[in-house]
Design a protein around this motif. Structure first.
Motif, mmCIF file in Angstrom:
data_model
loop_
_atom_site.group_PDB
_atom_site.id
_atom_site.type_symbol
_atom_site.label_atom_id
_atom_site.label_comp_id
_atom_site.label_asym_id
_atom_site.label_seq_id
_atom_site.Cartn_x
_atom_site.Cartn_y
_atom_site.Cartn_z
ATOM 1 N N ALA A 101 11.552 3.333 0.189
ATOM 2 C CA ALA A 101 12.472 4.016 0.677
ATOM 3 C C ALA A 101 12.783 4.074 2.214
ATOM 4 O O ALA A 101 11.529 3.911 2.754
ATOM 5 N N ALA A 102 13.820 4.170 2.785
ATOM 6 C CA ALA A 102 13.897 4.275 4.437
ATOM 7 C C ALA A 102 13.029 5.364 4.876
ATOM 8 O O ALA A 102 12.382 4.985 6.066
ATOM 9 N N GLY A 103 12.938 6.540 4.444
ATOM 10 C CA GLY A 103 11.953 7.571 4.829
ATOM 11 C C GLY A 103 10.652 6.986 5.275
ATOM 12 O O GLY A 103 9.935 7.226 6.036
ATOM 13 N N THR A 104 10.088 6.266 3.992
ATOM 14 C CA THR A 104 8.651 5.740 4.263
ATOM 15 C C THR A 104 8.415 4.935 5.202
ATOM 16 O O THR A 104 7.699 4.814 5.944
ATOM 17 N N LEU A 105 9.526 3.880 5.603
ATOM 18 C CA LEU A 105 9.474 2.838 6.593
ATOM 19 C C LEU A 105 9.659 3.748 7.825
ATOM 20 O O LEU A 105 9.231 3.476 8.906
ATOM 21 N N ALA A 106 10.290 4.672 7.909
ATOM 22 C CA ALA A 106 10.420 5.382 8.941
ATOM 23 C C ALA A 106 8.870 6.031 9.492
ATOM 24 O O ALA A 106 8.530 6.076 10.559
ATOM 25 N N ASP A 107 8.063 6.455 8.625
ATOM 26 C CA ASP A 107 6.854 7.050 8.747
ATOM 27 C C ASP A 107 6.018 5.733 9.040
ATOM 28 O O ASP A 107 5.181 5.994 10.119
ATOM 29 N N MET A 108 6.128 4.647 8.578
ATOM 30 C CA MET A 108 5.416 3.529 8.990
ATOM 31 C C MET A 108 5.639 3.211 10.489
ATOM 32 O O MET A 108 4.972 2.735 11.143
ATOM 33 N N GLY A 114 0.397 -0.346 9.594
ATOM 34 C CA GLY A 114 0.907 -1.499 9.270
ATOM 35 C C GLY A 114 1.810 -2.460 10.150
ATOM 36 O O GLY A 114 2.182 -3.387 10.149
ATOM 37 N N LEU A 115 2.235 -1.650 11.066
ATOM 38 C CA LEU A 115 3.611 -2.121 11.959
ATOM 39 C C LEU A 115 2.921 -1.972 13.493
ATOM 40 O O LEU A 115 2.438 -0.968 13.905
ATOM 41 N N GLN A 116 3.148 -3.036 14.434
ATOM 42 C CA GLN A 116 3.160 -2.804 15.690
ATOM 43 C C GLN A 116 4.207 -2.241 16.277
ATOM 44 O O GLN A 116 5.153 -2.349 15.848
ATOM 45 N N LEU A 117 4.023 -1.440 17.390
ATOM 46 C CA LEU A 117 5.057 -0.632 18.164
ATOM 47 C C LEU A 117 5.119 -1.150 19.820
ATOM 48 O O LEU A 117 3.947 -1.598 20.133
ATOM 49 N N LEU A 118 6.331 -1.335 20.196
ATOM 50 C CA LEU A 118 6.374 -1.917 21.481
ATOM 51 C C LEU A 118 7.523 -1.106 22.027
ATOM 52 O O LEU A 118 8.585 -0.537 21.729
ATOM 53 N N ARG A 119 7.322 -0.866 23.489
ATOM 54 C CA ARG A 119 8.530 -0.480 24.221
ATOM 55 C C ARG A 119 9.044 -1.306 25.373
ATOM 56 O O ARG A 119 8.129 -1.784 26.113
ATOM 57 N N ARG A 120 10.052 -1.764 25.171
ATOM 58 C CA ARG A 120 10.868 -2.834 26.034
ATOM 59 C C ARG A 120 12.130 -2.664 26.284
ATOM 60 O O ARG A 120 12.907 -2.342 25.201
ATOM 61 N N ASN A 121 12.505 -2.943 27.533
ATOM 62 C CA ASN A 121 14.145 -2.679 27.754
ATOM 63 C C ASN A 121 14.421 -1.231 27.275
ATOM 64 O O ASN A 121 15.815 -0.924 27.288
ATOM 65 N N GLY A 122 13.641 -0.229 27.595
ATOM 66 C CA GLY A 122 14.064 1.271 27.102
ATOM 67 C C GLY A 122 14.184 1.289 25.674
ATOM 68 O O GLY A 122 14.512 2.474 25.322
ATOM 69 N N TRP A 123 13.849 0.374 24.924
ATOM 70 C CA TRP A 123 13.868 0.428 23.453
ATOM 71 C C TRP A 123 12.647 0.700 22.808
ATOM 72 O O TRP A 123 11.410 0.285 23.086
ATOM 73 N N VAL A 125 0.682 -1.195 0.020
ATOM 74 C CA VAL A 125 0.136 -0.029 -0.166
ATOM 75 C C VAL A 125 0.841 1.396 0.121
ATOM 76 O O VAL A 125 0.517 2.044 -0.810
ATOM 77 N N MET A 126 1.888 1.054 0.881
ATOM 78 C CA MET A 126 2.965 2.518 0.745
ATOM 79 C C MET A 126 3.479 2.409 -0.432
ATOM 80 O O MET A 126 3.808 3.590 -0.897
#
Length: 460
Positions: free
Chosen positions: A259-266, A285-294, A83-84
């Motif tokens: 492009a890397a910039g589009t993936l950064a947007d995702m 389209g990507l799950q996000l998670l905070r773990r171990n400070g990352w 899609v992107m």
């Protein structure tokens, strides 16, 4: 059970023996504690797979990095990339109502971006029967996957995970490209990335999926269904080797794919926060998670007989992948994250060496130093050739900027994201002040020579 760093099922490239053993031990523990027929895992660092290992109930027959497992909802990350690609080509916008591209829908007003971020308010699942366990032929049309009452929440108000929403996105790709989404995926993504062991149908060697009894040491095979219209929500099969390539791509992009910039947007949050999951989130389209400070981005997946997880840390330049062939039991998401943690603690990655910027604009250097918004002090630095304005002391608003061709700067983060900064010069060419979205920044607090709104009589 086969588990050992000296077995043919364990691959290492440059890791210390103690690190390899710790990774293999973590996989073996998860296979045993989770009561899984097999667990296959991999670690990616700096864009390549540096370790993979597996543990199996069958002595001498553990899977290797080329054994396929069904990856469930990790499929959604592939559909999102398709899609992107269309967005980047100008074939659609994320703000487009889906009805602009697909006719006959009962929800024509939800947008492409809302579907990607699961904020369209659509139902989590199709009307019965359970789509993961029934032939796709039962739902030949998009109307069949939406049913008579697909809307559960007002669009854009909250994150509500929707498998049918990604079926619509797969249909969108087919409509715009004029061929099946699987063909598009093969030609535009899998082939360029060299992912020749990722497919819509299992290809030997492939693990069989099992249901393990929760209270007894018994198991039975799970049936594999082809899900038809719902395939974009979870149909794909892949391997730890191929998913290592995918993780490297999600972190850095690939010329000709995305492009890397589009993936950064995702990887940026695109959904309202869910208070029930304070460490989680969702991008495009990507799950996000905070773990171990990352900050991690990726996806988990499940289908009858299979579990999967893939997490990427761009900060630590690493990724963890874990696959299992059982319906429930092993905590594959935790395992994937732990692989990164174990390697990071044992062998922390070296930072890239500092180097001076090439062709640094002297006008940017001239602007470095302290600036004041009223009485609040800020410091302007140029890092990696990119200006950034941060509050002195590290608290409060601040952002990096992209320098535009016309000399203005565009904020990239937080409160100032998308806002324009202009460097305003006096008649003699010297810098007078910075205008950031109408906020006046001066070299001295409330500089009386600067056009501070409301005027300022000077300090006394």
């Amino acid at each position: 059970m086969t588990a050992g760093t000296d077995s043919p099922q364990a691959y290492q490239d440059g890791l210390l023996p103690g690190t390899r053993r710790a990774l293999m031990h973590r996989v073996a523990v998860e296979q045993a504690a989770g009561r899984a027929p097999s667990v296959s895992a991999a670690l990616v660092r700096d864009g390549r797979m540096v370790w993979n290992g597996s543990a199996s109930m069958v002595e001498g027959h553990a899977p290797d990095a080329g054994t396929q497992y069904r990856i469930g909802s990790i499929t959604k990350t592939f559909v999102a990339v398709l899609v992107m690609r269309l967005r980047d080509e100008g074939r659609l916008e994320l703000t487009d109502p889906i009805g602009v591209h697909l006719g006959g829908l009962s929800v024509p007003g939800v947008t492409v971006g809302q579907l990607l971020a699961h904020t369209a308010g659509l139902a989590s699942e199709t009307p019965g029967p359970w789509w993961e366990r029934t032939p796709g032929e039962l739902r030949p049309e998009l109307a069949d996957i939406l049913g008579p009452a697909p809307v559960k929440h007002p669009a854009g108000r909250r994150h509500h995970y929707s498998n049918p929403g990604f079926a619509l996105l797969g249909a969108l790709v087919e409509e715009v490209r004029g061929r099946s989404w699987g063909e598009v995926l093969q030609e535009e993504v899998l082939d360029p990335l060299g992912m020749d062991r990722t497919s819509l149908r299992p290809q030997p060697p492939a693990a069989g999926g099992f249901a393990v009894h929760p209270l007894a040491d018994a198991m039975v095979p799970e049936a594999v269904q082809q899900t038809g219209r719902m395939a974009p929500a979870g149909e794909l099969w892949s391997t730890t080797a191929d998913l290592s390539r995918w993780a490297a791509f999600l972190a850095a992009g690939h010329d000709g794919v995305l492009a890397a910039g589009t993936l950064a947007d995702m990887r940026e949050s695109a959904a309202p926060a869910d208070t029930s999951q304070p460490d989680g989130g969702y991008g495009l389209g990507l799950q996000l998670l905070r773990r171990n400070g990352w900050a991690l981005a990726g996806h988990t997946g499940s289908m009858p007989g299979f579990l999967a997880a893939l997490w990427v840390s761009t900060e630590r330049r690493s990724a963890g992948i874990a696959l299992a062939n059982c319906t429930s039991g092993p905590a594959v998401s935790d395992l994937a994250v732990d692989l990164m943690r174990i390697a990071d603690e044992a062998e922390p990655p070296f930072p890239a060496p500092w180097q001076p910027a090439e062709d640094l604009d002297p006008a940017l250097v001239e602007l470095t130093g302290p600036w004041y918004w009223g009485t609040a002090g800020f410091l302007l630095r140029v890092v990696g050739g990119q200006p950034e304005l941060r509050r002195m002391g590290g608290q409060g608003r601040g952002t990096r900027f992209h320098v535009e061709p016309d000399g203005t700067w565009t904020g990239l983060e937080g409160y100032y994201a998308g806002e324009t900064l202009r460097v305003v010069r006096r008649a003699d060419g010297s810098v007078g002040h910075l205008d950031l979205g109408s906020f006046v920044f001066t070299r001295e607090p409330y500089d009386p020579q600067a056009p501070v709104p409301g005027g300022f009589p000077g300090w006394h």
